[in-house]
Design a protein around this motif. Sequence first.
Motif, short mmCIF file in Angstrom:
data_model
loop_
_atom_site.label_atom_id
_atom_site.label_comp_id
_atom_site.label_asym_id
_atom_site.label_seq_id
_atom_site.Cartn_x
_atom_site.Cartn_y
_atom_site.Cartn_z
N LYS A 58 0.83 -1.21 0.00
CA LYS A 58 0.00 0.00 0.00
C LYS A 58 0.86 1.26 0.00
O LYS A 58 0.58 2.22 -0.71
CB LYS A 58 -0.93 -0.01 1.22
CG LYS A 58 -2.05 -1.01 1.14
CD LYS A 58 -2.87 -0.95 2.43
CE LYS A 58 -3.89 -2.07 2.48
NZ LYS A 58 -4.61 -2.08 3.76
N LEU A 59 1.93 1.25 0.80
CA LEU A 59 2.83 2.40 0.84
C LEU A 59 3.52 2.61 -0.49
O LEU A 59 3.71 3.74 -0.95
CB LEU A 59 3.86 2.25 1.96
CG LEU A 59 3.34 2.45 3.38
CD1 LEU A 59 4.42 2.10 4.40
CD2 LEU A 59 2.89 3.88 3.57
N LEU A 60 3.94 1.51 -1.15
CA LEU A 60 4.59 1.61 -2.45
C LEU A 60 3.64 2.18 -3.49
O LEU A 60 4.02 3.05 -4.26
CB LEU A 60 5.10 0.23 -2.89
CG LEU A 60 5.79 0.18 -4.25
CD1 LEU A 60 7.04 1.03 -4.23
CD2 LEU A 60 6.10 -1.24 -4.66
N VAL A 61 2.42 1.73 -3.49
CA VAL A 61 1.42 2.24 -4.44
C VAL A 61 1.16 3.72 -4.18
O VAL A 61 1.08 4.54 -5.11
CB VAL A 61 0.11 1.41 -4.35
CG1 VAL A 61 -1.02 2.08 -5.13
CG2 VAL A 61 0.35 0.00 -4.86
N ALA A 62 1.06 4.13 -2.91
CA ALA A 62 0.83 5.54 -2.58
C ALA A 62 2.01 6.40 -3.01
O ALA A 62 1.84 7.50 -3.55
CB ALA A 62 0.57 5.69 -1.08
N ALA A 63 3.24 5.92 -2.79
CA ALA A 63 4.42 6.68 -3.19
C ALA A 63 4.48 6.83 -4.70
O ALA A 63 4.82 7.90 -5.23
CB ALA A 63 5.68 6.00 -2.65
N LEU A 64 4.17 5.76 -5.43
CA LEU A 64 4.17 5.83 -6.89
C LEU A 64 3.09 6.78 -7.40
O LEU A 64 3.31 7.55 -8.35
CB LEU A 64 3.99 4.44 -7.49
CG LEU A 64 5.19 3.50 -7.36
CD1 LEU A 64 4.82 2.11 -7.86
CD2 LEU A 64 6.38 4.04 -8.12
N ALA A 65 1.92 6.77 -6.77
CA ALA A 65 0.85 7.67 -7.17
C ALA A 65 1.25 9.13 -6.93
O ALA A 65 1.02 10.00 -7.78
CB ALA A 65 -0.43 7.34 -6.40
N PHE A 66 1.86 9.39 -5.78
CA PHE A 66 2.30 10.75 -5.48
C PHE A 66 3.37 11.21 -6.47
O PHE A 66 3.31 12.33 -6.99
CB PHE A 66 2.83 10.83 -4.04
CG PHE A 66 3.37 12.19 -3.68
CD1 PHE A 66 2.50 13.23 -3.41
CD2 PHE A 66 4.73 12.44 -3.64
CE1 PHE A 66 2.98 14.48 -3.09
CE2 PHE A 66 5.21 13.68 -3.33
CZ PHE A 66 4.34 14.71 -3.05
N THR A 67 4.35 10.35 -6.74
CA THR A 67 5.42 10.70 -7.68
C THR A 67 4.85 10.95 -9.07
O THR A 67 5.24 11.91 -9.74
CB THR A 67 6.48 9.57 -7.72
OG1 THR A 67 6.94 9.34 -6.40
CG2 THR A 67 7.64 9.92 -8.61
N GLY A 68 3.91 10.12 -9.49
CA GLY A 68 3.30 10.30 -10.81
C GLY A 68 2.52 11.60 -10.88
O GLY A 68 2.57 12.32 -11.87
N ALA A 69 1.78 11.91 -9.83
CA ALA A 69 1.01 13.15 -9.80
C ALA A 69 1.95 14.36 -9.83
O ALA A 69 1.70 15.34 -10.55
CB ALA A 69 0.12 13.19 -8.57
N TYR A 70 3.03 14.30 -9.07
CA TYR A 70 3.98 15.41 -9.05
C TYR A 70 4.63 15.59 -10.41
O TYR A 70 4.74 16.70 -10.92
CB TYR A 70 5.04 15.17 -7.97
CG TYR A 70 6.09 16.26 -7.91
CD1 TYR A 70 5.79 17.49 -7.34
CD2 TYR A 70 7.36 16.08 -8.46
CE1 TYR A 70 6.72 18.50 -7.30
CE2 TYR A 70 8.30 17.08 -8.42
CZ TYR A 70 7.98 18.29 -7.84
OH TYR A 70 8.91 19.28 -7.81
N ALA A 71 5.05 14.48 -11.03
CA ALA A 71 5.68 14.56 -12.35
C ALA A 71 4.71 15.10 -13.38
O ALA A 71 5.06 15.93 -14.23
CB ALA A 71 6.21 13.19 -12.76
N GLY A 72 3.45 14.65 -13.32
CA GLY A 72 2.45 15.14 -14.26
C GLY A 72 2.17 16.61 -14.07
O GLY A 72 2.03 17.37 -15.03
#
Length: 169
Positions: free
Chosen positions: A20-34
């Motif tokens: 769950k933490l890995l998925v949340a971190a990836l979602a945050f990183t993707g949102a920031y990059a976008g």
Amino acid sequence: MKVPTRSAAVLTSGTANAAKLLVAALAFTGAYAGFTAYGNATSTARPATSITLSAQELPVKAPVQQLAAPATAGRLTLSVMTGGGPGCAKTYAARTLITDPGFYRWRLVRWSPADKSWRTYLSDHDGFGTGGRAAEWRPRISGNPGWYRVELTADGGRTVRSDRFQVSC
């Protein structure tokens, strides 16, 4: 049939939390990059704007300060500075020539009609003066009419006093 052990349950729940933490971190990183890419893609250079500055020269109508005669040893000269401010606020320039090196102290004293004595209104420990150096102090009196004088006390105890002057509003 095998019964799950307590350690297997802990391992499974720990793995689930890590996932769950890995998925949340990836979602945050993707949102920031976008968001960053969107901000860079939509920002265009602003057109240059030229600004013209102008200035007007005005003649000086009065000098900034009116100092009395040059400083002399053993005598305090006093003058009123121009542009004192609103109301009764005035700045005065007290000057003298220090002949002996040593520490000195300025005092602005005010006459007390009730006590019939001079009482300290302002004071300043100006520091160390060398022989032949002009010393100047600029006390400011605001909204307190009365009789005043300036005193300079040197290290040896010798005090030089200005003539008394009246402040009125």
